[in-house]
Design a protein around this motif. Structure first.
Motif, mmCIF file in Angstrom:
data_model
loop_
_atom_site.group_PDB
_atom_site.id
_atom_site.type_symbol
_atom_site.label_atom_id
_atom_site.label_comp_id
_atom_site.label_asym_id
_atom_site.label_seq_id
_atom_site.Cartn_x
_atom_site.Cartn_y
_atom_site.Cartn_z
ATOM 1 N N THR A 1 0.811 -1.216 0.000
ATOM 2 C CA THR A 1 0.000 0.000 0.000
ATOM 3 C C THR A 1 0.843 1.263 0.000
ATOM 4 O OG1 THR A 1 -0.144 0.067 2.425
ATOM 5 C CG2 THR A 1 -1.824 -1.213 1.258
ATOM 6 N N LEU A 2 2.156 1.124 -0.240
ATOM 7 C CA LEU A 2 3.061 2.272 -0.226
ATOM 8 C C LEU A 2 3.378 2.753 -1.633
ATOM 9 C CD1 LEU A 2 5.753 1.402 2.481
ATOM 10 C CD2 LEU A 2 4.210 3.353 2.505
ATOM 11 N N GLY A 3 3.416 4.066 -1.794
ATOM 12 C CA GLY A 3 3.953 4.684 -2.995
ATOM 13 C C GLY A 3 5.287 5.324 -2.646
ATOM 14 N N VAL A 4 6.185 5.437 -3.610
ATOM 15 C CA VAL A 4 7.516 5.985 -3.362
ATOM 16 C C VAL A 4 7.816 7.088 -4.378
ATOM 17 C CG1 VAL A 4 9.959 5.478 -3.054
ATOM 18 C CG2 VAL A 4 8.264 3.690 -2.611
ATOM 19 N N ILE A 5 8.256 8.228 -3.892
ATOM 20 C CA ILE A 5 8.652 9.349 -4.743
ATOM 21 C C ILE A 5 10.122 9.636 -4.505
ATOM 22 C CG2 ILE A 5 8.330 11.805 -5.249
ATOM 23 C CD1 ILE A 5 5.438 11.516 -4.282
ATOM 24 N N ASP A 6 10.902 9.680 -5.572
ATOM 25 C CA ASP A 6 12.313 10.052 -5.483
ATOM 26 C C ASP A 6 12.390 11.573 -5.532
ATOM 27 O OD1 ASP A 6 15.003 10.567 -5.764
ATOM 28 O OD2 ASP A 6 15.352 8.983 -7.231
#
Length: 235
Positions: free
Chosen positions: A114-119
């Motif tokens: 359920t996690l999104g990741v933004i660099d």
């Protein structure tokens, strides 16, 4: 992915589409301090892990246990938003099974799918009028006919507000002395509405942490920080 073969790329992209959980556990291992369980292997949606309990099992816990878990939850959210690698993690959904607790009392993210990741170093803003590039692999994780959510629309308060709506009231309601409980309830109500213009997520988490820290205890029930808590302000 330049070092991967075409077959490896397809396997990786398909796994991300079907179940991103094991990929995140391998990219962000617990031995480097990330709040995930140790990755031991996976098959489809089945993972092998050490003995744990979902956070829902602690909704009726004693006040000092509830305060400790809430403080750990805030620390996890803080590390997800601010870390040395400059990644910003946000939840797309949270519920009572998203987080778990090890037998030593240490809280972790139980469901990383359920996690999104933004660099943050790569940036997330699109030039006005520019369309986001899509290829055949983009359709594995999203409907190609729909507009993908822009990273720029994810605010620093995003995950905190979700946790204030779904988890903290169940963990902290009706546990403390009237004046303390009144302060906690007022904060949670304000947080669940989106914090308004009172400041960002960091300030809000610091405010709640200041209320909760005097409420936790230092004893053997909290093996993950005992007896260190007797000698260090960190615990």
């Amino acid at each position: 992915m330049d070092h991967l073969t075409d077959r490896d790329k397809l396997r990786l992209l398909y796994t991300l589409a079907v179940n991103s959980h094991p990929i995140l556990l391998q990219i962000f291992p617990d031995v480097e301090g990330w709040p995930f369980p140790r990755y031991l292997g996976s098959c489809g949606r089945l993972l092998v892990s050490a003995s744990t309990r979902p956070l829902r099992d602690f909704f009726g816990a004693a006040p000092e246990v509830a305060a400790d878990l809430a403080l750990q939850l805030l620390a996890v959210l803080r590390s997800m938003a601010n870390n040395d690698l400059n990644y910003f993690f946000y939840f797309t959904h949270v519920d009572a099974g998203t987080f778990g607790v090890f037998s030593n009392g240490h809280l972790f993210i139980r469901d990383a799918s359920t996690l999104g990741v933004i660099d943050k170093e790569e940036g997330s803003q699109l030039i006005d009028g520019q369309q986001e590039h899509r290829d055949i692999f983009s359709c594995l994780t999203a409907d190609c006919q729909s507009v993908l959510v822009s990273c720029a629309s994810i605010r620093d308060q995003h995950s905190l507000v979700m946790v204030c709506q779904e988890l903290l009231p169940k963990l902290l309601s009706g546990k403390f002395q009237p004046l303390v409980q009144e302060s906690i309830d007022a904060f949670l109500q304000r947080c669940a509405r989106g914090l308004g213009d009172d400041g960002g997520a960091s300030e809000a988490m610091a405010e709640l942490a200041a209320i909760l820290k005097p409420l936790r205890s230092c004893d053997s029930r909290f093996a993950y920080r005992y007896p260190d808590c007797r000698y260090s302000d960190k615990y």
